[in-house]
Design a protein around this motif. Sequence first.
Motif, PDB file in Angstrom:
ATOM      1  N   THR A 199       0.827  -1.205   0.000  1.00  0.00           N
ATOM      2  CA  THR A 199       0.000   0.000   0.000  1.00  0.00           C
ATOM      3  C   THR A 199       0.863   1.258   0.000  1.00  0.00           C
ATOM      4  O   THR A 199       2.008   1.246   0.443  1.00  0.00           O
ATOM      5  CB  THR A 199      -0.941   0.037   1.220  1.00  0.00           C
ATOM      6  N   LYS A 232       1.264   5.452   0.954  1.00  0.00           N
ATOM      7  CA  LYS A 232       0.913   6.365   2.044  1.00  0.00           C
ATOM      8  C   LYS A 232       0.830   7.774   1.466  1.00  0.00           C
ATOM      9  O   LYS A 232       1.736   8.209   0.756  1.00  0.00           O
ATOM     10  CB  LYS A 232       1.985   6.300   3.134  1.00  0.00           C
ATOM     11  N   LEU A 282     -10.826  13.045  -1.402  1.00  0.00           N
ATOM     12  CA  LEU A 282     -10.625  11.944  -0.460  1.00  0.00           C
ATOM     13  C   LEU A 282     -10.748  10.584  -1.159  1.00  0.00           C
ATOM     14  O   LEU A 282      -9.990   9.666  -0.856  1.00  0.00           O
ATOM     15  CB  LEU A 282     -11.613  12.054   0.703  1.00  0.00           C
ATOM     16  N   ARG A 283     -11.673  10.470  -2.091  1.00  0.00           N
ATOM     17  CA  ARG A 283     -11.826   9.214  -2.831  1.00  0.00           C
ATOM     18  C   ARG A 283     -10.573   8.921  -3.664  1.00  0.00           C
ATOM     19  O   ARG A 283     -10.086   7.789  -3.698  1.00  0.00           O
ATOM     20  CB  ARG A 283     -13.068   9.284  -3.728  1.00  0.00           C
ATOM     21  N   THR A 322      -7.518  10.022  -3.070  1.00  0.00           N
ATOM     22  CA  THR A 322      -6.396   9.652  -2.194  1.00  0.00           C
ATOM     23  C   THR A 322      -6.539   8.208  -1.705  1.00  0.00           C
ATOM     24  O   THR A 322      -5.542   7.506  -1.564  1.00  0.00           O
ATOM     25  CB  THR A 322      -6.226  10.613  -0.996  1.00  0.00           C
ATOM     26  N   GLU A 323      -7.779   7.753  -1.485  1.00  0.00           N
ATOM     27  CA  GLU A 323      -7.985   6.342  -1.123  1.00  0.00           C
ATOM     28  C   GLU A 323      -7.542   5.418  -2.257  1.00  0.00           C
ATOM     29  O   GLU A 323      -6.911   4.391  -2.014  1.00  0.00           O
ATOM     30  CB  GLU A 323      -9.462   6.087  -0.806  1.00  0.00           C
ATOM     31  N   LEU A 324      -7.865   5.791  -3.487  1.00  0.00           N
ATOM     32  CA  LEU A 324      -7.441   4.989  -4.642  1.00  0.00           C
ATOM     33  C   LEU A 324      -5.923   4.958  -4.763  1.00  0.00           C
ATOM     34  O   LEU A 324      -5.337   3.909  -5.064  1.00  0.00           O
ATOM     35  CB  LEU A 324      -8.057   5.546  -5.927  1.00  0.00           C
ATOM     36  N   GLU A 339      -3.777   5.273  -2.285  1.00  0.00           N
ATOM     37  CA  GLU A 339      -3.248   4.416  -1.221  1.00  0.00           C
ATOM     38  C   GLU A 339      -3.384   2.940  -1.581  1.00  0.00           C
ATOM     39  O   GLU A 339      -2.535   2.130  -1.231  1.00  0.00           O
ATOM     40  CB  GLU A 339      -3.943   4.730   0.100  1.00  0.00           C
ATOM     41  N   GLU A 340      -4.427   2.597  -2.315  1.00  0.00           N
ATOM     42  CA  GLU A 340      -4.643   1.198  -2.674  1.00  0.00           C
ATOM     43  C   GLU A 340      -3.876   0.770  -3.932  1.00  0.00           C
ATOM     44  O   GLU A 340      -3.277  -0.299  -3.975  1.00  0.00           O
ATOM     45  CB  GLU A 340      -6.136   0.948  -2.889  1.00  0.00           C
ATOM     46  N   HIS A 400      -8.323  10.969 -12.734  1.00  0.00           N
ATOM     47  CA  HIS A 400      -7.956  11.117 -11.319  1.00  0.00           C
ATOM     48  C   HIS A 400      -6.622  11.822 -11.084  1.00  0.00           C
ATOM     49  O   HIS A 400      -6.520  12.695 -10.228  1.00  0.00           O
ATOM     50  CB  HIS A 400      -7.933   9.750 -10.638  1.00  0.00           C
TER      51      HIS A 400
END
Length: 107
Positions: free
Chosen positions: A2, A4, A28-29, A31-33, A35-36, A45
């Motif tokens: 993952t 960071k 936020l969505r 940044t989640e993508l 991180e994954e 994006h």
Amino acid sequence: MTWKVTFYSEKVEKEALDLPPSILASFLRITELIEEFGPDLGRPHTAPLGQSLFEIRAKGKEGIARSVFCTVKGQEIVILMTVIKKQNKIPKRQMATAQKRMKEIQQ
């Protein structure tokens, strides 16, 4: 593995988290993508800006924001600045600030 997502400073984090609600949700969505899956998500994006800088392209009903980031050691990206988009390009002065901050953290 993952990734960071971190911020250059508390001020930069506040800039990002103070975005209008729908733009913040998009940010936020994304940044989640990141991180994954990592920062190479591609349009709509993320996109390269050149000189080792990239942008998060957050869009909402209130408008569009861009967060400039770079990658540092390992699996970490650092958000260097966030701006509400008012024209096609990020202003040169703000890009210069992002480049300066990138050099500081990569030393």
